[in-house]
Design a protein around this motif. Structure first.
Motif, short mmCIF file in Angstrom:
data_model
loop_
_atom_site.label_atom_id
_atom_site.label_comp_id
_atom_site.label_asym_id
_atom_site.label_seq_id
_atom_site.Cartn_x
_atom_site.Cartn_y
_atom_site.Cartn_z
N ALA A 15 1.20 -3.77 -72.58
CA ALA A 15 2.43 -3.55 -71.81
C ALA A 15 3.12 -2.36 -72.45
N THR A 16 3.14 -1.23 -71.75
CA THR A 16 3.53 0.02 -72.39
C THR A 16 4.36 0.91 -71.48
N GLY A 17 5.18 1.75 -72.11
CA GLY A 17 5.92 2.76 -71.37
C GLY A 17 5.10 3.99 -71.06
N LYS A 18 3.86 4.05 -71.55
CA LYS A 18 2.98 5.16 -71.21
C LYS A 18 2.66 5.16 -69.71
N SER A 19 2.23 6.30 -69.21
CA SER A 19 1.71 6.37 -67.85
C SER A 19 0.33 5.74 -67.81
N ARG A 20 -0.13 5.43 -66.60
CA ARG A 20 -1.48 4.88 -66.46
C ARG A 20 -2.53 5.87 -66.97
N ARG A 21 -2.36 7.14 -66.62
CA ARG A 21 -3.31 8.14 -67.10
C ARG A 21 -3.26 8.23 -68.62
N GLY A 22 -2.07 8.16 -69.21
CA GLY A 22 -1.95 8.21 -70.65
C GLY A 22 -2.66 7.07 -71.33
N VAL A 23 -2.56 5.86 -70.76
CA VAL A 23 -3.25 4.70 -71.33
C VAL A 23 -4.76 4.88 -71.24
N ASP A 24 -5.24 5.37 -70.09
CA ASP A 24 -6.68 5.57 -69.93
C ASP A 24 -7.22 6.54 -70.98
N VAL A 25 -6.49 7.62 -71.21
CA VAL A 25 -6.90 8.60 -72.22
C VAL A 25 -6.87 7.96 -73.62
N PHE A 26 -5.82 7.21 -73.89
CA PHE A 26 -5.67 6.54 -75.18
C PHE A 26 -6.85 5.60 -75.45
N LEU A 27 -7.20 4.77 -74.48
CA LEU A 27 -8.28 3.81 -74.67
C LEU A 27 -9.62 4.51 -74.86
N GLU A 28 -9.86 5.54 -74.08
CA GLU A 28 -11.12 6.28 -74.20
C GLU A 28 -11.20 7.02 -75.54
N ARG A 29 -10.11 7.66 -75.93
CA ARG A 29 -10.09 8.45 -77.16
C ARG A 29 -10.40 7.59 -78.39
N HIS A 30 -9.95 6.33 -78.37
CA HIS A 30 -10.11 5.47 -79.54
C HIS A 30 -11.20 4.41 -79.37
#
Length: 236
Positions: free
Chosen positions: A118-133
């Motif tokens: 549950a985050t204030g990030k955008s959906r695109r930002g979360v997708d990038v975050f999950l993929e990057r890590h």
């Protein structure tokens, strides 16, 4: 007659991202500074920007620019989005996980704990975050600032509970800000505060945190404590 045994309730851990899993303050402060400069505004106070991390973007900008009219807040928010994307695409972009974060969430998943974000990030930002890590597939539900009312409104948590069919008493929110804690209290679930984020421990306690942990190695035990009988806050 054979006794019918009911399955134990699913245990659900919901994590915030910025300030909880990832140390992203330098990117957020930098993008907000870029956005302010694009409109001829004085650089924002970094401490003021850190204080609003976790809120939906428009509300965050409005708090940093309290005297600005809504139309100015909207254009600065849009400039922030553009600035953040530009920074994320640059070769110098980094967004490090806090020590032990990846190991903690993977260990919880291995134990059969249901995980969500549950985050204030955008959906695109979360997708990038999950993929990057390399965290894709670990979280059964993700709610972002793009999906509905932002923190501290309890909508994200209530929607996750409804979607996953989990009970509030077996659910805990793990976050670093009073917005996370207030959201959890309003949803009637446990709140585990983290000491390494962007709001002070005293403020997390005052907002209603059930427990506060000092490192990721303590998160699993704190969650177990919550699920094994700590008194729940009253939902509002």
């Amino acid at each position: 007659m054979t006794a019918i045994l009911s399955a134990p309730p699913l245990r659900l851990a919901i994590f915030d991202v910025d300030g909880t899993l990832a140390d992203s303050q330098h990117n957020i402060v930098g993008a907000m500074t870029d956005a302010f400069r694009a409109h001829g505004l004085a650089d924002p106070d970094p401490a003021a920007v850190r204080a609003i991390i976790g809120l939906s973007l428009v509300e965050a900008v409005a708090r940093v620019l309290p005297e600005a009219p809504p139309d100015q807040v909207a254009v600065v928010a849009q400039s922030y989005k553009q600035a953040f994307v530009t920074r994320r695409m640059g070769p110098a972009y980094t967004e490090q996980l806090f020590p032990g974060a990846a190991e903690a969430v993977r260990d919880l998943a291995a134990r059969g704990v249901v995980l969500a974000l549950a985050t204030g990030k955008s959906r695109r930002g979360v997708d990038v975050f999950l993929e990057r890590h390399g965290l894709e597939g670990l979280f059964d539900a993700v709610r972002t600032a793009d999906d509905g009312p932002g923190k501290p409104d309890p909508w994200m948590l209530n929607d996750i509970l409804a979607t996953l069919g989990c009970d509030a008493g077996s659910t805990a929110m793990v976050g670093d800000t009073t917005y996370d804690v207030e959201m959890a209290v309003r949803a009637g679930i446990h709140a585990v505060g983290v000491a390494w984020g962007y709001h002070a421990q005293a403020d997390l306690r005052a907002a209603g945190a059930t427990l506060i942990v000092q490192e990721f190695g303590q998160v699993a035990a704190a969650l177990d404590t919550c699920w094994e009988g700590a008194t729940l806050p009253a939902a509002s």
